[in-house]
Design an enzyme around this catalytic site. Sequence first.
Site, PDB file in Angstrom:
ATOM      1  N   ASP A 137      -1.686   6.890 -17.524  1.00 49.34           N
ATOM      2  CA  ASP A 137      -0.695   6.863 -16.374  1.00 49.34           C
ATOM      3  C   ASP A 137       0.633   7.418 -16.417  1.00 49.34           C
ATOM      4  O   ASP A 137       1.534   7.746 -15.558  1.00 49.34           O
ATOM      5  CB  ASP A 137      -0.501   5.216 -16.189  1.00 49.34           C
ATOM      6  CG  ASP A 137       0.026   4.898 -14.872  1.00 49.34           C
ATOM      7  OD1 ASP A 137      -0.176   5.489 -13.950  1.00 49.34           O
ATOM      8  OD2 ASP A 137       0.828   3.967 -14.747  1.00 49.34           O
ATOM      9  N   CYS A 191     -13.480   2.879   3.349  1.00 49.95           N
ATOM     10  CA  CYS A 191     -12.830   1.465   3.737  1.00 49.95           C
ATOM     11  C   CYS A 191     -13.223   1.458   5.240  1.00 49.95           C
ATOM     12  O   CYS A 191     -12.731   0.290   5.681  1.00 49.95           O
ATOM     13  CB  CYS A 191     -11.349   1.816   3.778  1.00 49.95           C
ATOM     14  SG  CYS A 191     -10.731   2.072   2.271  1.00 49.95           S
ATOM     15  N   CYS A 197      -4.901  -3.651   4.374  1.00 41.90           N
ATOM     16  CA  CYS A 197      -3.773  -3.335   3.364  1.00 41.90           C
ATOM     17  C   CYS A 197      -2.412  -2.567   4.156  1.00 41.90           C
ATOM     18  O   CYS A 197      -1.460  -2.713   3.560  1.00 41.90           O
ATOM     19  CB  CYS A 197      -4.370  -2.273   2.296  1.00 41.90           C
ATOM     20  SG  CYS A 197      -5.078  -0.720   2.998  1.00 41.90           S
ATOM     21  N   CYS A 201       1.752  -4.693   4.671  1.00 38.48           N
ATOM     22  CA  CYS A 201       2.835  -4.206   3.884  1.00 38.48           C
ATOM     23  C   CYS A 201       3.928  -4.722   4.485  1.00 38.48           C
ATOM     24  O   CYS A 201       4.351  -4.442   5.783  1.00 38.48           O
ATOM     25  CB  CYS A 201       2.566  -2.569   4.014  1.00 38.48           C
ATOM     26  SG  CYS A 201       4.194  -1.832   3.179  1.00 38.48           S
ATOM     27  N   CYS A 244       4.757  -5.337  -5.994  1.00 33.89           N
ATOM     28  CA  CYS A 244       4.433  -6.066  -4.706  1.00 33.89           C
ATOM     29  C   CYS A 244       2.672  -5.971  -4.884  1.00 33.89           C
ATOM     30  O   CYS A 244       2.299  -4.656  -5.013  1.00 33.89           O
ATOM     31  CB  CYS A 244       5.041  -5.318  -3.582  1.00 33.89           C
ATOM     32  SG  CYS A 244       4.224  -6.109  -2.027  1.00 33.89           S
ATOM     33  N   CYS A 247      -0.722  -5.220  -0.685  1.00 36.50           N
ATOM     34  CA  CYS A 247      -1.815  -4.370  -0.114  1.00 36.50           C
ATOM     35  C   CYS A 247      -3.067  -4.357  -0.976  1.00 36.50           C
ATOM     36  O   CYS A 247      -4.255  -4.210  -0.625  1.00 36.50           O
ATOM     37  CB  CYS A 247      -1.352  -3.167   0.021  1.00 36.50           C
ATOM     38  SG  CYS A 247      -0.814  -2.283  -1.707  1.00 36.50           S
ATOM     39  N   CYS A 251      -7.329  -6.884   0.098  1.00 36.49           N
ATOM     40  CA  CYS A 251      -8.399  -5.790   0.208  1.00 36.49           C
ATOM     41  C   CYS A 251      -9.540  -6.810   0.191  1.00 36.49           C
ATOM     42  O   CYS A 251      -9.836  -7.781  -0.722  1.00 36.49           O
ATOM     43  CB  CYS A 251      -8.464  -4.830  -1.183  1.00 36.49           C
ATOM     44  SG  CYS A 251     -10.065  -3.891  -1.036  1.00 36.49           S
TER      45      CYS A 251
END
Length: 374
Positions: A137, A191, A197, A201, A244, A247, A251
């Site tokens: 990451d 999706c 999602c 928001c 946060c 989202c 799911c």
Amino acid sequence: MTTSISEPDHDLIRSEALGLGFDICRFTDIDETWPAAARLEAFVAAGRHGEMEWMADTAERRKHPRAMWSGARSAIVLGVNYGPDHDPLLVLGQPNLAAISVYAQGDDYHEVIKARLKALARWLVARFGGELKVFVDTAPLLEKPLAERAGLGWQGKHTNLVSREFGSWLFLGSILTTLELSPDAVDPTTCGSCRACLDVCPTGAFPEPYQLDARRCISYLTIELKGPIPVEFREALGNRIYGCDDCLAVCPWNKFASMARDQKLAAREVLKAPTLVDLVRLDDAAFRGLFAKNPVKRIGRERFVRNVLYAIGNSGDATLATEAQQLLDDPAPVVRGAAVWALSRLAPEVFADLRTSRLATERDAHVRAEWAQN
């Protein structure tokens, strides 16, 4: 010189990875074109990266895995399930408590996963030879598109990886290697028409499906943004003080996800739903102690308390006005400014009484603006 690895050897690698604490291990080649490069270029060109200048600075290296390392031939992509044992959205209905993103409630996953990747890397070299590099990451490698190519899941409309088995709760790690590994199949799932999602928001950070404007994202605002959070987003923060999960948590694929069993990444009880009062009173030493070996530590006490003060301002609890008032003289302008905003929301009469004298002594332009505009 490259070395080809047979299918039975793939099973050995997977077995070793699972034994080291990974929950999924898949393989991909990196020979083909890289559509993610065009998406990244458009993202940066539109300025949607905000203050994350490192994304623009490293854009060339992010265009393809081989731009990171020309000798790479294949990638091993691994995931660790961090599915919570509680509904992370419940705390949003308790405004005196603080909402910390699930991924930041335990030990820093970067360190935990990197140690496992290095262990797997040592085993790989001893068993099969070759060269390799590990990533978690922090390097300019687009790991979510790489994970999608390897079949761990697909990038959802919220731009995060979605997995049939783990929903939206996967930490990713990658190994680029000179070994020739036959690729796993890509997951064809999409999706569909779901937009849960996008609709959840709080700040409308998704201009379109599969596109994120980081400048509007609460994770960016509470973690990456160094100065005051724009006024237009402060109410939408609610009591979210670090990241946060909205989202991710809505799911539908999460219903198939199992709770994480990784004790090294387990949430600390003290961070699941701490009180705003306890957090706003942290000095630097207490902050570093509470968040030792935790990702929150990286943003520092000043930015963290800034976030807590915005949450206090959103709490509607007038008894918390004294907490804000006590930080009007904090050495950090970003803390003072947030304290002014919170005070104006919870105790407007006190704010009005102090405004003239504070404007006469305050030297920071941003803090003066808070006193002048409220």
